[in-house]
Design a protein around this motif. Structure first.
Motif, mmCIF file in Angstrom:
data_model
loop_
_atom_site.group_PDB
_atom_site.id
_atom_site.type_symbol
_atom_site.label_atom_id
_atom_site.label_comp_id
_atom_site.label_asym_id
_atom_site.label_seq_id
_atom_site.Cartn_x
_atom_site.Cartn_y
_atom_site.Cartn_z
ATOM 1 N N ILE A 22 0.841 -1.207 0.000
ATOM 2 C CA ILE A 22 0.000 0.000 0.000
ATOM 3 C C ILE A 22 0.869 1.246 0.000
ATOM 4 O O ILE A 22 0.621 2.191 -0.768
ATOM 5 C CB ILE A 22 -0.962 -0.013 1.206
ATOM 6 N N LYS A 85 -5.764 5.235 -3.992
ATOM 7 C CA LYS A 85 -4.581 4.688 -3.335
ATOM 8 C C LYS A 85 -4.405 5.127 -1.880
ATOM 9 O O LYS A 85 -3.688 4.472 -1.134
ATOM 10 C CB LYS A 85 -3.327 5.061 -4.126
ATOM 11 N N HIS A 89 -7.182 3.211 2.436
ATOM 12 C CA HIS A 89 -6.233 2.463 3.264
ATOM 13 C C HIS A 89 -5.788 3.190 4.532
ATOM 14 O O HIS A 89 -5.080 2.609 5.350
ATOM 15 C CB HIS A 89 -4.996 2.127 2.432
#
Length: 100
Positions: A22, A85, A89
């Motif tokens: 990530i 992106k 997360h």
């Protein structure tokens, strides 16, 4: 000029291996914006904090002026990276913008 600094913590539910993947995606996505957004002069993403740190990722960016920073926040290229992106997360975000 204006500095835009963000610190993020990733969600605790990820394994260390997932976190590394990530973080690499965040770095690639955000640093890839250089040259695509008017007024974005520099952008660096640090994904390797020392053990003494209490965050996972740091964005350090420089803009020509405050108007450029505002334009970045809504620019489609940035929004795509942020929504694809970063935001899915991250659990916590701290931001500081200031003139230099």
């Amino acid at each position: 000029m204006v500095k835009h600094v963000i610190l993020w913590n990733l969600k605790d539910s990820y394994t260390e291996v997932e976190k590394e993947t990530i973080k690499a995606g965040i770095k690639e996505g955000l640093e890839g914006l250089l040259g695509k957004i008017p007024g974005l002069l520099e952008i660096h993403v640090n994904v390797a904090p020392l053990a003494s740190s209490n965050c996972d990722v740091m964005l350090d960016s420089t803009f020509a002026d405050e108007a450029s920073l505002k334009g970045y926040s809504v620019h489609p290229e940035h929004v795509a990276v942020a929504n694809g992106k970063v935001r899915p997360h991250t659990a916590h975000r701290v931001c500081m913008d200031y003139e230099i």
